[in-house]
Design an enzyme around this catalytic site. Structure first.
Site, PDB file in Angstrom:
ATOM      1  N   LYS A   1     -28.111   9.880  36.352  1.00  0.00           N
ATOM      2  CA  LYS A   1     -28.472  11.207  35.843  1.00  0.00           C
ATOM      3  C   LYS A   1     -28.834  12.154  36.992  1.00  0.00           C
ATOM      4  O   LYS A   1     -28.297  13.257  37.076  1.00  0.00           O
ATOM      5  CB  LYS A   1     -29.677  11.096  34.888  1.00  0.00           C
ATOM      6  N   ASN A   2     -29.729  11.709  37.866  1.00  0.00           N
ATOM      7  CA  ASN A   2     -30.254  12.645  38.869  1.00  0.00           C
ATOM      8  C   ASN A   2     -29.242  12.979  39.965  1.00  0.00           C
ATOM      9  O   ASN A   2     -29.470  13.903  40.748  1.00  0.00           O
ATOM     10  CB  ASN A   2     -31.578  12.132  39.447  1.00  0.00           C
TER      11      ASN A   2
ATOM     12  N   CYS B   1     -39.324  17.544  32.321  1.00  0.00           N
ATOM     13  CA  CYS B   1     -40.476  16.804  31.790  1.00  0.00           C
ATOM     14  C   CYS B   1     -41.787  17.405  32.307  1.00  0.00           C
ATOM     15  O   CYS B   1     -41.888  17.765  33.481  1.00  0.00           O
ATOM     16  CB  CYS B   1     -40.399  15.344  32.222  1.00  0.00           C
TER      17      CYS B   1
ATOM     18  N   ARG C   1     -45.116  20.894  39.198  1.00  0.00           N
ATOM     19  CA  ARG C   1     -43.720  21.001  39.638  1.00  0.00           C
ATOM     20  C   ARG C   1     -43.329  22.415  40.115  1.00  0.00           C
ATOM     21  O   ARG C   1     -42.386  23.017  39.579  1.00  0.00           O
ATOM     22  CB  ARG C   1     -42.768  20.507  38.538  1.00  0.00           C
TER      23      ARG C   1
ATOM     24  N   ASP D   1     -40.300   7.291  38.964  1.00  0.00           N
ATOM     25  CA  ASP D   1     -39.602   7.239  37.673  1.00  0.00           C
ATOM     26  C   ASP D   1     -39.639   5.834  37.057  1.00  0.00           C
ATOM     27  O   ASP D   1     -39.289   5.671  35.891  1.00  0.00           O
ATOM     28  CB  ASP D   1     -38.129   7.650  37.847  1.00  0.00           C
TER      29      ASP D   1
ATOM     30  N   ARG E   1     -32.064  12.399  26.830  1.00  0.00           N
ATOM     31  CA  ARG E   1     -31.730  13.240  27.988  1.00  0.00           C
ATOM     32  C   ARG E   1     -31.335  12.392  29.183  1.00  0.00           C
ATOM     33  O   ARG E   1     -30.672  12.879  30.097  1.00  0.00           O
ATOM     34  CB  ARG E   1     -32.949  14.085  28.392  1.00  0.00           C
TER      35      ARG E   1
HETATM   36  N1  EPU Z   1     -42.963  19.805  44.912  1.00  0.00           N
HETATM   37  C1  EPU Z   1     -43.637  20.916  45.356  1.00  0.00           C
HETATM   38  N2  EPU Z   1     -42.902  22.027  45.679  1.00  0.00           N
HETATM   39  C2  EPU Z   1     -41.555  22.078  45.567  1.00  0.00           C
HETATM   40  C3  EPU Z   1     -40.857  20.931  45.105  1.00  0.00           C
HETATM   41  C4  EPU Z   1     -41.600  19.798  44.792  1.00  0.00           C
HETATM   42  O1  EPU Z   1     -44.848  20.913  45.456  1.00  0.00           O
HETATM   43  O2  EPU Z   1     -40.972  23.108  45.869  1.00  0.00           O
HETATM   44  C5  EPU Z   1     -43.727  18.604  44.529  1.00  0.00           C
HETATM   45  C6  EPU Z   1     -43.582  18.337  43.023  1.00  0.00           C
HETATM   46  O3  EPU Z   1     -44.497  19.086  42.268  1.00  0.00           O
HETATM   47  C7  EPU Z   1     -43.860  16.855  42.942  1.00  0.00           C
HETATM   48  C8  EPU Z   1     -43.256  16.334  44.249  1.00  0.00           C
HETATM   49  O4  EPU Z   1     -43.172  17.471  45.122  1.00  0.00           O
HETATM   50  O5  EPU Z   1     -45.227  16.615  42.905  1.00  0.00           O
HETATM   51  C9  EPU Z   1     -41.898  15.687  44.106  1.00  0.00           C
HETATM   52  O6  EPU Z   1     -40.974  16.588  43.602  1.00  0.00           O
HETATM   53  P1  EPU Z   1     -39.415  16.528  43.909  1.00  0.00           P
HETATM   54  O7  EPU Z   1     -38.969  17.899  44.242  1.00  0.00           O
HETATM   55  O8  EPU Z   1     -39.104  15.416  44.843  1.00  0.00           O
HETATM   56  O9  EPU Z   1     -38.865  16.144  42.471  1.00  0.00           O
HETATM   57  P2  EPU Z   1     -37.811  16.895  41.591  1.00  0.00           P
HETATM   58  O10 EPU Z   1     -36.646  17.291  42.419  1.00  0.00           O
HETATM   59  O11 EPU Z   1     -38.469  17.924  40.742  1.00  0.00           O
HETATM   60  C10 EPU Z   1     -36.461  14.713  41.093  1.00  0.00           C
HETATM   61  C11 EPU Z   1     -36.020  14.014  39.848  1.00  0.00           C
HETATM   62  C12 EPU Z   1     -37.224  13.392  39.175  1.00  0.00           C
HETATM   63  C13 EPU Z   1     -37.908  12.432  40.131  1.00  0.00           C
HETATM   64  C14 EPU Z   1     -38.248  13.138  41.449  1.00  0.00           C
HETATM   65  C15 EPU Z   1     -38.825  12.226  42.497  1.00  0.00           C
HETATM   66  C16 EPU Z   1     -34.141  15.332  39.167  1.00  0.00           C
HETATM   67  C17 EPU Z   1     -33.565  16.311  38.221  1.00  0.00           C
HETATM   68  N3  EPU Z   1     -35.401  14.982  38.964  1.00  0.00           N
HETATM   69  O12 EPU Z   1     -37.368  15.719  40.651  1.00  0.00           O
HETATM   70  O13 EPU Z   1     -36.732  12.676  38.068  1.00  0.00           O
HETATM   71  O14 EPU Z   1     -39.102  11.959  39.551  1.00  0.00           O
HETATM   72  O15 EPU Z   1     -37.074  13.773  41.981  1.00  0.00           O
HETATM   73  O16 EPU Z   1     -37.961  11.195  42.774  1.00  0.00           O
HETATM   74  O17 EPU Z   1     -33.469  14.872  40.062  1.00  0.00           O
HETATM   75  C18 EPU Z   1     -36.801  11.670  35.935  1.00  0.00           C
HETATM   76  O18 EPU Z   1     -35.613  11.358  36.105  1.00  0.00           O
HETATM   77  O19 EPU Z   1     -37.513  11.219  34.997  1.00  0.00           O
HETATM   78  C19 EPU Z   1     -37.428  12.596  36.882  1.00  0.00           C
HETATM   79  C20 EPU Z   1     -38.552  13.243  36.625  1.00  0.00           C
END
Ligand code: EPU
Length: 417
Positions: A22-23, A116, A121, A304, A396
């Site tokens: 998915k990701n 989620c 975030r 995750d 999802r």
């Molecule tokens: N963060 C910030 N500022 C930013 C971006 C991130 O503070 O600009 C913080 C976030 O708030 C969080 C941490 O950094 O506390 C990690 O966030 P990251 O950006 O790495 O995560 P993401 O890109 O929002 C993706 C996956 C998530 C998975 C995370 C970590 C997707 C669509 N989502 O999220 O997947 O948990 O990386 O591996 O790729 C899931 O599949 O259930 C899921 C939530």
């Protein structure tokens, strides 16, 4: 309203074939619009998140052909339009259109994404990256207008190795002038998969999978064929399930190396794992001992997977701990597990699980995707019937979950009530 009804207690045996990640897929689909020719992506999971992204592509004027798990995206008639808020809010990954549209047209207007509710975030690191490349950002009522006369390569250091920011900056930088370097980049396999797609289209990206990624901007991106990697979180979820209820349960079509942080913990607990080159055969161990897990960025233990792991830890002797370091609010499954008979306390971002507990089916709510997966596993371990509402969250992210589980002996059904 849809509910997932699970009658627990069955031994699970047979094979579960894991789908495309998915990701990865949710980044590859927006990335495809950077091309000026047709892009074919195979092994795309048929889940609501990829459906919504295809809806957004269609809204932007791309032509899409989807046959089984292959999507052909023709972006030649694309128009840079503002993605409606109701579509953008349906998932987190809609934010990849920010980087992709900015990279292609030097302008994007978009609202904040959905996804989620597991923490605040913010997207400050994405925006910091766009600004470093020369973009100007105006925010009004959570709607961002991001423009640049020209995007220019830059050195960008990420305060946190964010998956989303790393991918979004790659998307924006790939057609910029000059060289962009992302330091403290995220190293997740999904990043490598996206960089490979872009390179197949003609980009010049090196270092993906390490903490320093270098992107040499190119003028043109073209036709390519690309495959989504297997979903390591789906794989991990089913391996955990096998450790809870499996008897020679084969989790197939996976890259075991991607879930080493999980498998080493399961072996420490006492689970039987036979790890092959692209599969894991798993059976429930006779007796499990408590373990400590701390979530980290890749290659550490994936956040995750901590929620799906929790119900298994209720079956361990003594105390287990899960420390969540990535998100502030990823314990919403705990009250429901306690309602089912678990003994779990949460304090300071750490869940302490005292086991073993006998779990009993009851009515619970999937508050987010992986909380839903956690409750599915709990329901399969438990005696009696578990009814999960907010099933949409689970759908999802897990392709054909009902069919996959029933094929290995589970009793699971989605019902409209
Ligand atoms: N963060 C910030 N500022 C930013 C971006 C991130 O503070 O600009 C913080 C976030 O708030 C969080 C941490 O950094 O506390 C990690 O966030 P990251 O950006 O790495 O995560 P993401 O890109 O929002 C993706 C996956 C998530 C998975 C995370 C970590 C997707 C669509 N989502 O999220 O997947 O948990 O990386 O591996 O790729 C899931 O599949 O259930 C899921 C939530």
């Amino acid at each position: 309203m849809k509910i997932l009804e699970i009658t627990g207690g069955s031994k699970l045996t047979g094979t579960i074939r894991v789908s495309g990640a998915k990701n990865s897929a949710v980044a590859l689909i927006p990335a495809a619009i950077l091309s000026d020719e047709e892009v074919t992506i195979c092994n795309v999971p048929d889940i609501t998140d990829t459906e919504v992204l295809c809806e957004i592509l269609t809204f932007l004027g791309a032509k899409i052909k989807r046959a089984s798990e292959t999507i052909v995206i023709d972006p030649t008639q694309l128009e840079n339009r503002e993605i409606p808020e109701n579509l953008a809010k349906k998932l987190r990954a809609s934010y990849y259109f920010m980087g992709a549209l900015l990279g292609k047209y030097k302008k994007v207007v978009m609202t904040l994404p959905g996804g989620c509710s597991i923490g605040a975030r913010p997207i400050n690191l994405h925006l910091k990256g766009f600004e470093a490349l020369g973009a100007k950002i105006v925010e009004k009522d959570n709607c961002y207008t991001i423009t640049a006369d020209q995007l220019k390569g830059a050195n960008i250091y990420l305060d946190f190795a964010s998956v989303g920011a790393t991918i979004n900056i790659m998307l924006a930088a790939v057609r910029a002038d000059g060289v962009t370097v992302i330091d403290n980049a995220a190293k997740e396999p999904e990043i490598v998969n996206v960089a490979t797609l872009l390179n197949n289209m003609g980009a010049k990206i090196s270092g993906a999978g390490t903490s320093r990624i270098e992107i040499e901007g190119v003028e043109y991106l073209g036709k390519c064929f690309h495959e989504v990697i297997p979903d390591r979180i789906e794989a991990g979820t089913y391996v955990i399930l096998g450790a809870a209820c499996g008897e020679n349960l084969k989790i197939d079509n996976i890259i075991p190396e991607h879930i080493e942080a999980l498998t080493s913990k399961l072996e420490e607990m006492g689970a039987f794992l036979d790890i092959g080159s692209d599969y894991i055969l798993v059976s429930r161990g006779e007796k499990y001992k408590g373990i400590h897990v701390k979530t980290q960025t890749y290659p550490g233990f994936a956040t995750d997977l901590q929620q799906p792991l929790t119900p298994l830890l209720t079956q361990c002797e003594g105390k287990s701990k899960i420390e969540e370091t990535i998100y502030e609010n990823r314990f919403m499954h705990i009250p429901y597990l306690n309602q089912m008979g678990a003994d779990i306390r949460v304090k300071n971002q750490t869940a302490t699980i005292i086991g073993p507990s006998k779990l009993k089916g009851c009515d619970v709510v999937a508050t987010d995707l992986r909380a839903g997966a956690s409750l599915v596993i709990a329901g399969l371990i438990a005696t009696g019937v578990t009814r999960i509402t907010n099933v949409e969250h689970i759908l999802r992210g897990y392709e054909n979950i009902v069919e996959k589980l029933n094929n290995v002996g589970a009793k699971v059904e989605i019902r409209e009530i």
